[in-house]
Design an enzyme around this catalytic site. Structure first.
Site, PDB file in Angstrom:
ATOM      1  N   TRP A 135     -56.746   5.177  10.493  1.00 56.93           N
ATOM      2  CA  TRP A 135     -55.951   5.944   9.518  1.00 56.93           C
ATOM      3  C   TRP A 135     -56.523   5.736   8.116  1.00 56.93           C
ATOM      4  O   TRP A 135     -56.756   6.699   7.379  1.00 56.93           O
ATOM      5  CB  TRP A 135     -54.495   5.484   9.590  1.00 56.93           C
ATOM      6  CG  TRP A 135     -53.556   6.204   8.658  1.00 56.93           C
ATOM      7  CD1 TRP A 135     -53.796   7.355   7.958  1.00 56.93           C
ATOM      8  CD2 TRP A 135     -52.211   5.822   8.317  1.00 56.93           C
ATOM      9  NE1 TRP A 135     -52.687   7.709   7.210  1.00 56.93           N
ATOM     10  CE2 TRP A 135     -51.703   6.781   7.427  1.00 56.93           C
ATOM     11  CE3 TRP A 135     -51.401   4.753   8.700  1.00 56.93           C
ATOM     12  CZ2 TRP A 135     -50.414   6.703   6.893  1.00 56.93           C
ATOM     13  CZ3 TRP A 135     -50.124   4.684   8.177  1.00 56.93           C
ATOM     14  CH2 TRP A 135     -49.633   5.647   7.295  1.00 56.93           C
ATOM     15  N   ASP A 173     -59.184   4.582  17.682  1.00 58.63           N
ATOM     16  CA  ASP A 173     -58.077   5.535  17.628  1.00 58.63           C
ATOM     17  C   ASP A 173     -58.049   6.256  16.292  1.00 58.63           C
ATOM     18  O   ASP A 173     -58.187   5.647  15.228  1.00 58.63           O
ATOM     19  CB  ASP A 173     -56.745   4.801  17.828  1.00 58.63           C
ATOM     20  CG  ASP A 173     -55.561   5.741  17.738  1.00 58.63           C
ATOM     21  OD1 ASP A 173     -55.387   6.553  18.674  1.00 58.63           O
ATOM     22  OD2 ASP A 173     -54.820   5.688  16.739  1.00 58.63           O
ATOM     23  N   TYR A 211     -55.093  12.323   9.942  1.00 60.52           N
ATOM     24  CA  TYR A 211     -55.597  11.249   9.094  1.00 60.52           C
ATOM     25  C   TYR A 211     -56.691  11.788   8.173  1.00 60.52           C
ATOM     26  O   TYR A 211     -57.796  12.105   8.603  1.00 60.52           O
ATOM     27  CB  TYR A 211     -56.174  10.105   9.928  1.00 60.52           C
ATOM     28  CG  TYR A 211     -55.186   9.379  10.808  1.00 60.52           C
ATOM     29  CD1 TYR A 211     -53.805   9.541  10.674  1.00 60.52           C
ATOM     30  CD2 TYR A 211     -55.640   8.499  11.794  1.00 60.52           C
ATOM     31  CE1 TYR A 211     -52.924   8.865  11.484  1.00 60.52           C
ATOM     32  CE2 TYR A 211     -54.756   7.812  12.611  1.00 60.52           C
ATOM     33  CZ  TYR A 211     -53.399   8.001  12.449  1.00 60.52           C
ATOM     34  OH  TYR A 211     -52.518   7.325  13.270  1.00 60.52           O
ATOM     35  N   PRO A 257     -49.723  -4.514  13.146  1.00 61.69           N
ATOM     36  CA  PRO A 257     -49.317  -5.885  13.487  1.00 61.69           C
ATOM     37  C   PRO A 257     -49.252  -6.806  12.275  1.00 61.69           C
ATOM     38  O   PRO A 257     -48.491  -7.779  12.293  1.00 61.69           O
ATOM     39  CB  PRO A 257     -50.412  -6.342  14.464  1.00 61.69           C
ATOM     40  CG  PRO A 257     -51.608  -5.518  14.101  1.00 61.69           C
ATOM     41  CD  PRO A 257     -51.040  -4.176  13.725  1.00 61.69           C
TER      42      PRO A 257
END
Length: 342
Positions: free
Chosen positions: A22, A54, A59, A219
């Site tokens: 991203w 990913d 994005y 995270p």
């Protein structure tokens, strides 16, 4: 140490840590990037064994996909590549989601819309298949686009060899259960950190029971759980951290106090706070894949080092107890933290 986990029941093995891109998309969410540095970052991840990359159409409004495509073009067979469909800014079809950088973005999961997204993704990244295609967001109104229609098109794409596995993102258990009526779902993507465990309301258990990988993002709470952010830090207007509850000064202080209490653990394991937090996250469930963002090679080195931390179950539990105490002090609930995301 074996750090491979299967993606659902797809037969595709992946490192238990994946690379999120991203931030590589830049824009007002993240600021300007050097694309060549971003490419080196992706190469560094692959060299470190982090083989799942990913991205998403939205994005950087295509820019992240473009950079990812440039990075993996000469090593495509070594990469598990995932992207997302269902957020579009080409017309006003669908349900309005947000505005950013001169674009109005709509949630649009009609068959024709996600087919268009896939075709654009394949072209942008210079590949003839995507390993995992996620739906990015469900429509706000249940039934606006029936899941049966969306899933039907995803299954066609899979049969055509354009995608290898189906994923869904930012969903609840009822959404996933509805998708499964029509075909297999191999991975669900949702936010998770030790300070934001909304997946414990039922999503994690459901995935564990149904052989679905839960790929979790943020995270380290977009950098907060590194121990490097001062209590008086204020996000800039328009940044992705703006108006996030854990980034308010009082809550930053609580999180920082928690992490200062782990100085003995960083010495014991010869690692950083971020390493501890990421390794802790990988231990939360064997069904989880931990998605870590990076846009500089040094960040990859830091993330990859987390996989070498041999965190004991006793220290894992200690960190969990400390996180629960911090959540209570901030007045939050671990499964309903008021932290939004894209």
């Amino acid at each position: 140490m074996d750090n491979q986990r299967m993606i659902g029941q797809s037969g595709i093995p992946a490192c238990e840590m994946s690379l999120g891109t991203w931030a590589i998309g830049g824009g007002t969410w993240w600021g300007d990037n050097d694309d060549q540095v971003s490419i080196r970052t992706i190469h560094e991840a692959l060299d470190a064994g982090i083989n799942w990359v990913d991205t998403a159409r939205v994005y950087g409004f295509g820019h992240s996909e473009h950079v990812v495509g440039e990075a993996v073009r000469d090593r495509r067979s070594k990469v598990i590549l995932s992207t997302k469909c269902g957020l579009q800014w080409y017309d006003q079809t669908g349900e309005y989601h947000f505005s950013r950088d001169g674009h109005e973005v709509y949630r649009d999961l009609r068959a024709s819309a996600i087919r268009r997204d896939l075709e654009l993704s394949l072209k942008e990244m210079g590949t003839d298949y995507i390993d995992v295609l996620f739906t990015h967001w469900q429509c706000k109104s249940d039934g606006f686009t029936p899941i049966e229609e969306t899933m039907g098109e995803l299954l066609k794409m899979k049969k055509e060899g354009l995608i290898r596995a189906i994923g869904v993102s930012n969903v609840d258990v009822d959404h996933v259960r509805e998708y499964l009526k029509y075909g297999p779902v191999d991975v669900v993507q949702e936010k998770f950190s030790m300070l934001d465990r909304r997946i414990d309301t039922g999503l994690l258990k459901f995935c564990e029971e149904n052989g679905i990988t839960l790929q979790t993002y943020s995270p380290i709470e977009q950098g907060l759980l590194t121990g490097k952010i001062s209590n008086d830090y204020v996000p800039k207007a328009g940044e992705t951290r703006e108006n996030k509850a854990w980034w308010y000064p009082a809550n930053l202080a609580i999180a920082n106090r928690m992490m200062r209490g782990w100085s003995d653990l960083t010495e014991k394991y010869h690692c950083s706070i971020a390493n501890l937090v990421i390794r802790w996250s990988t231990m939360y469930s064997p069904a989880m894949n931990i998605l870590c963002g990076a846009r500089k090679p040094a960040q990859i080195e830091e993330n990859a080092a987390s996989l070498r931390v041999d965190l004991s179950r006793e220290d894992y539990q200690r960190m969990l107890d400390d996180a629960d105490a911090a959540i209570r002090e901030a007045g939050f609930c671990s499964t309903a933290s008021p932290i939004g995301t894209l």
